[in-house]
Design an enzyme around this catalytic site. Structure first.
Site, PDB file in Angstrom:
ATOM      1  N   ALA A  64     -23.185 -12.472  11.966  1.00  0.00           N
ATOM      2  CA  ALA A  64     -22.340 -13.457  11.352  1.00  0.00           C
ATOM      3  C   ALA A  64     -21.292 -12.712  10.584  1.00  0.00           C
ATOM      4  O   ALA A  64     -21.627 -11.716  10.075  1.00  0.00           O
ATOM      5  CB  ALA A  64     -23.054 -14.567  10.801  1.00  0.00           C
ATOM      6  N   GLY A 107     -26.875 -12.231  14.530  1.00  0.00           N
ATOM      7  CA  GLY A 107     -26.106 -13.129  15.359  1.00  0.00           C
ATOM      8  C   GLY A 107     -25.602 -12.390  16.704  1.00  0.00           C
ATOM      9  O   GLY A 107     -25.410 -12.848  17.785  1.00  0.00           O
ATOM     10  N   GLU A 110     -28.374 -12.143  18.658  1.00  0.00           N
ATOM     11  CA  GLU A 110     -28.820 -13.522  19.238  1.00  0.00           C
ATOM     12  C   GLU A 110     -27.783 -13.739  20.341  1.00  0.00           C
ATOM     13  O   GLU A 110     -28.208 -14.596  21.244  1.00  0.00           O
ATOM     14  CB  GLU A 110     -28.668 -14.485  18.218  1.00  0.00           C
ATOM     15  CG  GLU A 110     -30.011 -14.592  17.125  1.00  0.00           C
ATOM     16  CD  GLU A 110     -29.605 -15.111  15.567  1.00  0.00           C
ATOM     17  OE1 GLU A 110     -28.625 -14.991  15.112  1.00  0.00           O
ATOM     18  OE2 GLU A 110     -30.418 -16.028  15.483  1.00  0.00           O
ATOM     19  N   GLU A 130     -31.195 -10.302   8.879  1.00  0.00           N
ATOM     20  CA  GLU A 130     -30.922 -11.534   7.829  1.00  0.00           C
ATOM     21  C   GLU A 130     -31.819 -11.421   6.544  1.00  0.00           C
ATOM     22  O   GLU A 130     -31.493 -11.786   5.526  1.00  0.00           O
ATOM     23  CB  GLU A 130     -31.298 -12.869   8.623  1.00  0.00           C
ATOM     24  CG  GLU A 130     -29.975 -13.279   9.637  1.00  0.00           C
ATOM     25  CD  GLU A 130     -30.499 -12.681  11.039  1.00  0.00           C
ATOM     26  OE1 GLU A 130     -31.441 -11.633  11.198  1.00  0.00           O
ATOM     27  OE2 GLU A 130     -29.719 -12.951  12.004  1.00  0.00           O
TER      28      GLU A 130
HETATM   29  N1  CAA Z   1     -19.587  -9.385   8.416  1.00  0.00           N
HETATM   30  C1  CAA Z   1     -18.183  -8.851   7.819  1.00  0.00           C
HETATM   31  N2  CAA Z   1     -18.124  -7.835   8.089  1.00  0.00           N
HETATM   32  C2  CAA Z   1     -18.623  -6.720   8.547  1.00  0.00           C
HETATM   33  C3  CAA Z   1     -20.006  -7.042   9.053  1.00  0.00           C
HETATM   34  C4  CAA Z   1     -20.348  -8.397   9.102  1.00  0.00           C
HETATM   35  N3  CAA Z   1     -21.669  -8.837   9.678  1.00  0.00           N
HETATM   36  N4  CAA Z   1     -20.521  -5.823   9.374  1.00  0.00           N
HETATM   37  C5  CAA Z   1     -19.683  -5.117   9.125  1.00  0.00           C
HETATM   38  N5  CAA Z   1     -18.696  -5.808   8.667  1.00  0.00           N
HETATM   39  C6  CAA Z   1     -17.551  -4.551   8.111  1.00  0.00           C
HETATM   40  C7  CAA Z   1     -17.972  -3.750   6.626  1.00  0.00           C
HETATM   41  O1  CAA Z   1     -17.712  -4.733   5.728  1.00  0.00           O
HETATM   42  C8  CAA Z   1     -16.895  -2.733   6.969  1.00  0.00           C
HETATM   43  O2  CAA Z   1     -15.433  -3.405   6.606  1.00  0.00           O
HETATM   44  P1  CAA Z   1     -14.642  -2.533   5.442  1.00  0.00           P
HETATM   45  O3  CAA Z   1     -14.147  -1.269   6.218  1.00  0.00           O
HETATM   46  O4  CAA Z   1     -13.358  -3.506   5.414  1.00  0.00           O
HETATM   47  O5  CAA Z   1     -15.560  -2.145   4.303  1.00  0.00           O
HETATM   48  C9  CAA Z   1     -16.745  -2.534   8.281  1.00  0.00           C
HETATM   49  O6  CAA Z   1     -17.253  -3.540   9.007  1.00  0.00           O
HETATM   50  C10 CAA Z   1     -17.560  -1.229   8.976  1.00  0.00           C
HETATM   51  O7  CAA Z   1     -18.674  -1.502   8.345  1.00  0.00           O
HETATM   52  P2  CAA Z   1     -19.582  -0.363   7.652  1.00  0.00           P
HETATM   53  O8  CAA Z   1     -18.628   0.437   6.892  1.00  0.00           O
HETATM   54  O9  CAA Z   1     -20.787  -1.174   6.769  1.00  0.00           O
HETATM   55  O10 CAA Z   1     -20.206   0.401   8.612  1.00  0.00           O
HETATM   56  P3  CAA Z   1     -21.535   1.294   8.714  1.00  0.00           P
HETATM   57  O11 CAA Z   1     -21.545   2.154  10.149  1.00  0.00           O
HETATM   58  O12 CAA Z   1     -21.873   2.117   7.619  1.00  0.00           O
HETATM   59  O13 CAA Z   1     -22.732   0.242   8.784  1.00  0.00           O
HETATM   60  C11 CAA Z   1     -23.773  -1.551   9.646  1.00  0.00           C
HETATM   61  C12 CAA Z   1     -22.883  -0.658   9.770  1.00  0.00           C
HETATM   62  C13 CAA Z   1     -25.221  -1.267   9.749  1.00  0.00           C
HETATM   63  C14 CAA Z   1     -23.580  -2.604  10.786  1.00  0.00           C
HETATM   64  C15 CAA Z   1     -23.504  -2.313   8.338  1.00  0.00           C
HETATM   65  O14 CAA Z   1     -21.940  -2.863   8.647  1.00  0.00           O
HETATM   66  C16 CAA Z   1     -24.240  -3.826   8.181  1.00  0.00           C
HETATM   67  O15 CAA Z   1     -25.321  -3.713   7.648  1.00  0.00           O
HETATM   68  N6  CAA Z   1     -23.657  -4.996   8.505  1.00  0.00           N
HETATM   69  C17 CAA Z   1     -24.247  -6.185   8.299  1.00  0.00           C
HETATM   70  C18 CAA Z   1     -25.142  -6.583   9.236  1.00  0.00           C
HETATM   71  C19 CAA Z   1     -25.876  -7.768   9.117  1.00  0.00           C
HETATM   72  O16 CAA Z   1     -26.642  -8.081   8.286  1.00  0.00           O
HETATM   73  N7  CAA Z   1     -25.801  -8.740  10.031  1.00  0.00           N
HETATM   74  C20 CAA Z   1     -26.493 -10.017   9.918  1.00  0.00           C
HETATM   75  C21 CAA Z   1     -25.573 -11.048   9.714  1.00  0.00           C
HETATM   76  S1  CAA Z   1     -26.376 -12.657   8.923  1.00  0.00           S
HETATM   77  C22 CAA Z   1     -26.408 -13.431  10.620  1.00  0.00           C
HETATM   78  O17 CAA Z   1     -25.869 -12.744  11.768  1.00  0.00           O
HETATM   79  C23 CAA Z   1     -26.916 -14.780  10.991  1.00  0.00           C
HETATM   80  C24 CAA Z   1     -26.597 -15.580  12.131  1.00  0.00           C
HETATM   81  O18 CAA Z   1     -25.583 -15.432  12.786  1.00  0.00           O
HETATM   82  C25 CAA Z   1     -27.186 -17.023  12.209  1.00  0.00           C
END
Ligand code: CAA
Length: 256
Positions: A64, A107, A110, A130
């Site tokens: 998400a 997501g 999913e 999450e």
């Molecule tokens: N939402 C918004 N932006 C995101 C994102 C997300 N889920 N995941 C990554 N991005 C963005 C980062 O903020 C970053 O943006 P900036 O360059 O503007 O800072 C860009 O994408 C690149 O990401 P990283 O610099 O973090 O890249 P990385 O290679 O160092 O790490 C990663 C990659 C491990 C995937 C890390 O980005 C991460 O942990 N992301 C979040 C993953 C997460 O927690 N997903 C679950 C969300 S909750 C959910 O999904 C619930 C649902 O649907 C019901």
């Protein structure tokens, strides 16, 4: 024109590529809305018989959009328009193959699990992180993951938030094949093209019957299968399939 997707036709297969590289294909409201609309277009287009869904080499989808989620409180989540888009996406009845490279998280995992068949690049990672955010999966992660990989691994992934590799996903039955990353989409398109060449009504009912196996008790599932099998006896494609076998030629299915 969708802003967050690229859409290409490969004869009877529609290839949909998630395209929000700046956010690792995080599933924003706009992306989910565009995906729901595109899948509905595929539903109504009789020339499209299967869909391949993919992302980039780095990310299928990182979950998400957390910047959007940060702005929603409890009331905002209760009225979240994304729920309706998810429902429209998961209602898609034609065969769908996910070609997954890089991160398939939250997501994103999913969404991949909603596909009927998952093909993964060797460097793909599947996870439900999450729990690291103080929340839990909310788009099928607890239900579909447990059915796909069993209780122990699903619990480990959801409660620890740690992702698994493509190879582990293959061993666990979450994906059906792994490929070098540069061949994942090509392999998914091959499989989709094969499926697209079959009788559409048989494909549709077979998919429905297989999905019922996850929800129904065995007797009810077998009853559904028998009804579906019998129904197909009334189709022109069934007559064509058997006649083509007898005449030793390829079948020409027309969806009737
Ligand atoms: N939402 C918004 N932006 C995101 C994102 C997300 N889920 N995941 C990554 N991005 C963005 C980062 O903020 C970053 O943006 P900036 O360059 O503007 O800072 C860009 O994408 C690149 O990401 P990283 O610099 O973090 O890249 P990385 O290679 O160092 O790490 C990663 C990659 C491990 C995937 C890390 O980005 C991460 O942990 N992301 C979040 C993953 C997460 O927690 N997903 C679950 C969300 S909750 C959910 O999904 C619930 C649902 O649907 C019901």
């Amino acid at each position: 024109m969708p802003q967050t997707l690229a859409v290409q036709s490969h004869q009877a297969v529609c290839l949909i590529t998630l395209q929000r590289p700046q956010a690792l294909n995080a599933l924003s409201t706009e992306l989910l809305a565009e995906l729901a609309t595109e899948l509905e277009r595929c539903t109504h287009d009789d020339t499209i018989r299967a869909v391949v869904l993919t992302g980039s080499r780095k990310a299928f989808a990182a979950g998400a959009d957390l910047n959007e989620m940060a702005e929603r409180d409890l009331v905002g989540m209760l009225n979240d328009p994304r729920q309706a888009y998810w429902q429209r996406i998961t209602g898609f009845a034609k065969p769908m193959i996910a070609a997954v490279n890089g991160y398939a998280l939250g997501g994103g995992c999913e969404l991949a699990m909603h596909a009927d068949i998952l093909i993964a690049g060797e460097e793909a990672q599947f996870g439900q992180p999450e729990i690291n955010l103080g929340i839990m999966p909310g788009a099928g992660g607890t239900q579909r993951l447990l059915r796909a990989v069993g209780k122990s691994l699903a619990m480990q992934m959801v409660l620890s938030g740690e992702p698994i590799s493509a190879r582990r996903a293959l061993e666990a039955g979450l994906v059906s094949e792994i490929t070098p990353p540069e061949l994942t989409v090509e392999r998914a398109l091959q499989i989709a093209t094969t499926i697209a060449s079959k009788a559409p009504l048989a494909v549709r009912l077979a998919k429905e019957a297989l999905l019922k196996a996850q929800d129904l008790d065995l007797a009810s599932g077998l009853r559904f299968e028998r009804h579906a099998f019998t129904l197909l006896a009334g189709t022109a494609d069934r007559n064509e399939g058997i006649r083509a076998f007898q005449e030793k030629r390829p079948a020409r299915f027309n969806g009737q």
